[in-house]
Write an enzyme that holds these catalytic residues in place. Structure first.
Site, PDB file in Angstrom:
ATOM      1  N   ASP A   1       0.814  -1.229   0.000  1.00 49.52           N
ATOM      2  CA  ASP A   1       0.000   0.000   0.000  1.00 49.52           C
ATOM      3  C   ASP A   1       0.840   1.267   0.000  1.00 49.52           C
ATOM      4  O   ASP A   1       0.438   2.303   0.542  1.00 49.52           O
ATOM      5  CB  ASP A   1      -0.971   0.016   1.196  1.00 49.52           C
ATOM      6  CG  ASP A   1      -1.878  -1.202   1.192  1.00 49.52           C
ATOM      7  OD1 ASP A   1      -2.230  -1.663   0.094  1.00 49.52           O
ATOM      8  OD2 ASP A   1      -2.217  -1.690   2.286  1.00 49.52           O
TER       9      ASP A   1
ATOM     10  N   LYS B   1       1.858   1.944  -5.142  1.00 51.92           N
ATOM     11  CA  LYS B   1       2.415   1.330  -6.366  1.00 51.92           C
ATOM     12  C   LYS B   1       1.508   1.568  -7.571  1.00 51.92           C
ATOM     13  O   LYS B   1       1.970   1.869  -8.666  1.00 51.92           O
ATOM     14  CB  LYS B   1       2.616  -0.184  -6.162  1.00 51.92           C
ATOM     15  CG  LYS B   1       3.613  -0.516  -5.055  1.00 51.92           C
ATOM     16  CD  LYS B   1       3.721  -2.013  -4.829  1.00 51.92           C
ATOM     17  CE  LYS B   1       2.480  -2.621  -4.236  1.00 51.92           C
ATOM     18  NZ  LYS B   1       2.167  -2.183  -2.858  1.00 51.92           N
TER      19      LYS B   1
ATOM     20  N   GLY C   1      -4.391  -4.493  -3.876  1.00 53.32           N
ATOM     21  CA  GLY C   1      -5.402  -3.464  -4.108  1.00 53.32           C
ATOM     22  C   GLY C   1      -4.664  -2.210  -4.521  1.00 53.32           C
ATOM     23  O   GLY C   1      -4.024  -1.569  -3.693  1.00 53.32           O
ATOM     24  N   HIS C   2      -4.683  -1.909  -5.801  1.00 52.18           N
ATOM     25  CA  HIS C   2      -3.920  -0.777  -6.333  1.00 52.18           C
ATOM     26  C   HIS C   2      -4.899   0.292  -6.806  1.00 52.18           C
ATOM     27  O   HIS C   2      -5.748   0.027  -7.645  1.00 52.18           O
ATOM     28  CB  HIS C   2      -3.017  -1.243  -7.480  1.00 52.18           C
ATOM     29  CG  HIS C   2      -1.961  -2.210  -7.027  1.00 52.18           C
ATOM     30  ND1 HIS C   2      -1.058  -2.797  -7.880  1.00 52.18           N
ATOM     31  CD2 HIS C   2      -1.669  -2.686  -5.791  1.00 52.18           C
ATOM     32  CE1 HIS C   2      -0.253  -3.590  -7.175  1.00 52.18           C
ATOM     33  NE2 HIS C   2      -0.608  -3.541  -5.921  1.00 52.18           N
TER      34      HIS C   2
ATOM     35  N   GLY D   1     -11.069  -3.230   3.134  1.00 52.52           N
ATOM     36  CA  GLY D   1     -11.646  -2.099   3.867  1.00 52.52           C
ATOM     37  C   GLY D   1     -11.143  -2.004   5.303  1.00 52.52           C
ATOM     38  O   GLY D   1     -11.593  -1.156   6.069  1.00 52.52           O
TER      39      GLY D   1
ATOM     40  N   LYS E   1      -8.925  -1.139   8.562  1.00 49.74           N
ATOM     41  CA  LYS E   1      -8.137   0.018   8.958  1.00 49.74           C
ATOM     42  C   LYS E   1      -6.662  -0.393   8.931  1.00 49.74           C
ATOM     43  O   LYS E   1      -6.309  -1.449   9.453  1.00 49.74           O
ATOM     44  CB  LYS E   1      -8.553   0.387  10.381  1.00 49.74           C
ATOM     45  CG  LYS E   1      -8.313   1.792  10.735  1.00 49.74           C
ATOM     46  CD  LYS E   1      -8.982   2.114  12.064  1.00 49.74           C
ATOM     47  CE  LYS E   1      -8.413   3.424  12.546  1.00 49.74           C
ATOM     48  NZ  LYS E   1      -8.791   3.768  13.869  1.00 49.74           N
ATOM     49  N   ARG E   2      -5.826   0.435   8.318  1.00 53.16           N
ATOM     50  CA  ARG E   2      -4.388   0.121   8.311  1.00 53.16           C
ATOM     51  C   ARG E   2      -3.742   0.665   9.583  1.00 53.16           C
ATOM     52  O   ARG E   2      -4.093   1.753  10.035  1.00 53.16           O
ATOM     53  CB  ARG E   2      -3.712   0.745   7.098  1.00 53.16           C
ATOM     54  CG  ARG E   2      -4.219   0.173   5.780  1.00 53.16           C
ATOM     55  CD  ARG E   2      -3.619   0.927   4.595  1.00 53.16           C
ATOM     56  NE  ARG E   2      -4.131   0.405   3.331  1.00 53.16           N
ATOM     57  CZ  ARG E   2      -4.215   1.114   2.198  1.00 53.16           C
ATOM     58  NH1 ARG E   2      -3.817   2.369   2.177  1.00 53.16           N
ATOM     59  NH2 ARG E   2      -4.676   0.573   1.102  1.00 53.16           N
TER      60      ARG E   2
HETATM   61  P1  GDP Z   1      -0.719   0.194  -3.561  1.00 56.92           P
HETATM   62  O1  GDP Z   1      -1.314  -1.057  -3.035  1.00 56.92           O
HETATM   63  O2  GDP Z   1       0.751   0.279  -3.290  1.00 56.92           O
HETATM   64  O3  GDP Z   1      -1.043   0.450  -4.995  1.00 56.92           O
HETATM   65  O4  GDP Z   1      -1.382   1.376  -2.720  1.00 56.92           O
HETATM   66  P2  GDP Z   1      -2.956   1.548  -2.378  1.00 56.92           P
HETATM   67  O5  GDP Z   1      -3.662   1.986  -3.609  1.00 56.92           O
HETATM   68  O6  GDP Z   1      -3.470   0.344  -1.676  1.00 56.92           O
HETATM   69  O7  GDP Z   1      -2.886   2.681  -1.286  1.00 56.92           O
HETATM   70  C1  GDP Z   1      -2.320   3.913  -1.553  1.00 56.92           C
HETATM   71  C2  GDP Z   1      -3.403   4.990  -1.328  1.00 56.92           C
HETATM   72  O8  GDP Z   1      -2.801   6.259  -1.281  1.00 56.92           O
HETATM   73  C3  GDP Z   1      -4.409   5.067  -2.458  1.00 56.92           C
HETATM   74  O9  GDP Z   1      -5.652   5.442  -1.941  1.00 56.92           O
HETATM   75  C4  GDP Z   1      -3.844   6.154  -3.362  1.00 56.92           C
HETATM   76  O10 GDP Z   1      -4.845   6.820  -4.121  1.00 56.92           O
HETATM   77  C5  GDP Z   1      -3.255   7.083  -2.348  1.00 56.92           C
HETATM   78  N1  GDP Z   1      -2.070   7.837  -2.778  1.00 56.92           N
HETATM   79  C6  GDP Z   1      -1.073   7.472  -3.623  1.00 56.92           C
HETATM   80  N2  GDP Z   1      -0.114   8.420  -3.667  1.00 56.92           N
HETATM   81  C7  GDP Z   1      -0.516   9.408  -2.845  1.00 56.92           C
HETATM   82  C8  GDP Z   1       0.052  10.644  -2.437  1.00 56.92           C
HETATM   83  O11 GDP Z   1       1.151  11.033  -2.844  1.00 56.92           O
HETATM   84  N3  GDP Z   1      -0.655  11.399  -1.543  1.00 56.92           N
HETATM   85  C9  GDP Z   1      -1.855  10.999  -1.042  1.00 56.92           C
HETATM   86  N4  GDP Z   1      -2.456  11.778  -0.161  1.00 56.92           N
HETATM   87  N5  GDP Z   1      -2.418   9.832  -1.396  1.00 56.92           N
HETATM   88  C10 GDP Z   1      -1.757   9.044  -2.278  1.00 56.92           C
HETATM   89  P1  IMO Z   2      -0.854  -4.257  -2.214  1.00 53.97           P
HETATM   90  O1  IMO Z   2      -0.370  -4.830  -3.529  1.00 53.97           O
HETATM   91  C1  IMO Z   2      -0.922  -4.634   2.120  1.00 53.97           C
HETATM   92  C2  IMO Z   2      -1.098  -8.695   3.768  1.00 53.97           C
HETATM   93  C3  IMO Z   2      -2.369  -9.126   4.455  1.00 53.97           C
HETATM   94  C4  IMO Z   2      -1.794 -10.088   5.480  1.00 53.97           C
HETATM   95  C5  IMO Z   2      -0.652 -10.762   4.719  1.00 53.97           C
HETATM   96  C6  IMO Z   2      -1.025 -12.101   4.098  1.00 53.97           C
HETATM   97  O2  IMO Z   2      -2.162  -3.562  -2.288  1.00 53.97           O
HETATM   98  O3  IMO Z   2       0.236  -3.470  -1.564  1.00 53.97           O
HETATM   99  P2  IMO Z   2      -2.485 -12.826   1.997  1.00 53.97           P
HETATM  100  O4  IMO Z   2      -3.935 -12.620   1.699  1.00 53.97           O
HETATM  101  O5  IMO Z   2      -1.562 -12.268   0.978  1.00 53.97           O
HETATM  102  O6  IMO Z   2      -2.154 -14.254   2.326  1.00 53.97           O
HETATM  103  O7  IMO Z   2      -2.244 -12.002   3.374  1.00 53.97           O
HETATM  104  O8  IMO Z   2      -0.307  -9.870   3.678  1.00 53.97           O
HETATM  105  N1  IMO Z   2      -1.290  -8.188   2.379  1.00 53.97           N
HETATM  106  C7  IMO Z   2      -1.196  -6.905   2.027  1.00 53.97           C
HETATM  107  N2  IMO Z   2      -0.996  -5.804   2.788  1.00 53.97           N
HETATM  108  N3  IMO Z   2      -1.006  -4.533   0.771  1.00 53.97           N
HETATM  109  C8  IMO Z   2      -1.186  -5.628   0.010  1.00 53.97           C
HETATM  110  O9  IMO Z   2      -1.138  -5.577  -1.332  1.00 53.97           O
HETATM  111  C9  IMO Z   2      -1.325  -6.873   0.634  1.00 53.97           C
HETATM  112  N4  IMO Z   2      -1.523  -8.138   0.185  1.00 53.97           N
HETATM  113  C10 IMO Z   2      -1.479  -8.928   1.261  1.00 53.97           C
HETATM  114  O10 IMO Z   2      -3.030  -8.034   5.055  1.00 53.97           O
HETATM  115  O11 IMO Z   2      -1.205  -9.365   6.538  1.00 53.97           O
HETATM  116 MG    MG Z   3      -2.879  -1.700  -1.835  1.00 56.31          MG
END
Ligand code: GDP
Ligand code: IMO
Ligand code: MG
Length: 430
Positions: free
Chosen positions: A13, A16, A40-41, A302, A304-305
């Site tokens: 998260d 990426k 979840g991107h 969904g 909470k991180r």
């Molecule tokens: P990923 O799993 O690495 O692709 O990241 P996620 O999409 O799960 O979580 C990143 C969250 O931060 C998403 O809601 C993005 O829209 C948001 N995000 C990405 N870059 C930025 C940033 O520079 N600033 C803020 N405020 N939000 C960002």
């Molecule tokens: P992105 O690509 C954050 C975490 C889960 C759990 C552990 C194992 O969005 O960054 P799994 O279902 O993979 O066997 O769960 O890994 N986890 C993630 N945490 N971002 C993710 O993906 C994750 N994918 C798995 O919360 O702790």
């Molecule tokens: Mg993610």
């Protein structure tokens, strides 16, 4: 170098999806090489948000080829569902724009169920998984009994494949007090979806080799993060794949000499979803501030991180194990308005200060972070598109992070929006 691999340098998260989307303008092919729909991107383009789990983030741009590599565990029903959700947002996916590796292993209902059974059992370790069946599917792959994508194109082989799989799962289920699975149910699960997958199946190693030889630019999209890597992460609180840059080669079939620039996506603070050690966690008002300002809720579940300060020890370790050439630093704007900002620079363990994360879980839990404290900034960095738009104090923070982790900032992200990105050095040109 030509090609770029994007990987998470923390616990996932990091942003990426946003960075892959931004970079994909400069790429021809976008490849997923590990994980599955546990990812979840999120990308935001002109105020519209797209949430991708199994699909490479390149699907949102027209004219790019997206590839799901052999290292991914592929849930065919999740694929169809995500394709439908994207179509409702106007993103059409066709065999012209997306290919799936014939040798990727499948995720089936039996894997999802086992994941859920383990997570709710009173014995064993609760990991806090995404419940997508990722771990059990990789177990079957390594156990040499997986059903693979190519088997969907040859339904005659399915009964034998299913029998081999259930010879493992049914005794296991009996032991867990669960009903056995009827092979006919799995056969139906697969035959009902086969026709929707077969047009996408390809020999991905060859496809990528051809594209490479044609001089096309390939962008590898990592999922999860280095601290969730099955070898290098906080085991057993990890995912079941290698998430590090080296996996881009093995998980796609393009050799390591073509991997190119390694871009480590790095959040300006730290978050984690699920269980496991997190030395710089702030289970207090600081964590609450970061969670609210950063909207830190899981894209997939969904949840909470958990939030905490930037941990330079972890990212420095990620720079080493991935061979990171540059960082994409994200969510700097979330720190706007803080009076002071802390950064973890070491751990205190048994009276000594160490500069690495120990491999043992017990030691990870005992390690106490050593902090440096920075003065914050009052001005906003949100939406900045030029380096010169940043407050001096924010620049100081970025420069110090570079120094602490031993890698330069190549890209800086200042909001969820695609265009709110500062390019310092083009990773494709490096
Ligand atoms: P990923 O799993 O690495 O692709 O990241 P996620 O999409 O799960 O979580 C990143 C969250 O931060 C998403 O809601 C993005 O829209 C948001 N995000 C990405 N870059 C930025 C940033 O520079 N600033 C803020 N405020 N939000 C960002
Ligand atoms: P992105 O690509 C954050 C975490 C889960 C759990 C552990 C194992 O969005 O960054 P799994 O279902 O993979 O066997 O769960 O890994 N986890 C993630 N945490 N971002 C993710 O993906 C994750 N994918 C798995 O919360 O702790
Ligand atoms: Mg993610």
């Amino acid at each position: 170098m030509g090609n770029v691999v994007v990987i998470g340098s923390q616990w996932g998260d990091e942003g990426k999806g946003k960075i892959v989307d931004w970079l994909s303008e400069r790429a021809d092919v976008v490849v997923r090489f590990q994980g599955g729909h546990n990812a979840g991107h999120t990308l935001v383009v002109d105020g519209v948000s797209y949430k991708l789990s199994l699909m490479p983030s390149g699907v949102v741009r027209q004219g790019k080829l997206s590839v799901i590599g052999n290292g991914v565990v592929f849930d065919p029903h999740a694929f169809v569902a995500e394709k439908g959700r994207l179509a409702a947002q106007g993103v059409e996916i066709s065999p012209q724009s997306l290919r799936i590796a014939d040798n990727a292993a499948l995720i089936l209902s039996v894997h999802r169920e086992l994941d859920a059974i383990r997570e709710t059992s009173s014995t064993g370790t609760k990991i806090g998984t995404t419940g997508r069946g990722i771990g059990p599917a990789y177990e079957d792959k390594v156990g040499r009994r997986a059903i693979r994508v190519m088997d969907l194109a040859n339904v005659d082989v399915l009964p034998e494949r299913i029998e081999r799989l259930l010879a493992h799962h049914n005794p296991l289920r009996r032991g867990l007090g669960q009903a056995e699975i009827d092979p006919a149910a799995i056969l139906e699960e697969l035959t009902s979806v086969a026709a929707e997958i077969t047009p996408y199946i390809d020999r991905v190693w060859r496809l990528l080799d051809e594209r490479r030889k044609a001089g096309e630019r390939i962008l590898f999209e990592g999922a999860q993060g280095t601290l969730l890597d099955i070898d290098h992460g906080t085991y057993p609180f990890v995912t079941s794949s290698n998430t590090v840059a080296g996996q881009a080669a093995a998980g796609s079939g393009l050799g390591p000499s073509s991997i190119g620039f390694v871009l480590g996506i790095t959040k300006a603070y730290t978050t984690r979803v699920g269980e496991g050690p997190f030395p710089t966690e702030q289970d207090n008002e600081v964590g609450q501030f970061l969670g609210e300002a950063g909207h830190e809720f899981g894209t997939v579940t969904g949840r909470k991180r958990r939030c905490g300060w930037f941990d330079a020890v972890l990212v420095r370790q990620a720079v080493a194990v991935n061979g990171i050439h540059g960082l994409a630093l994200t969510k700097l704007d979330v720190l706007d308005g803080l009076d002071e900002i802390k950064v973890g620079v070491g751990y205190r363990l048994d009276g000594k200060v160490i500069d690495y994360l120990p491999a043992s879980l017990a030691d990870q839990r005992r390690a106490e972070p050593v902090y440096e404290t920075f003065e914050g900034w009052r001005e906003t960095t949100r939406g900045a598109r030029r380096w010169s738009d940043l407050p001096a104090q924010a620049i100081k923070y970025v420069r110090h992070i570079e120094e602490l982790v031993g890698a330069p900032v190549t890209l800086l992200s200042t909001s969820p929006e695609r265009e709110d990105t500062i390019l310092v050095r083009d990773p494709f040109q490096d």
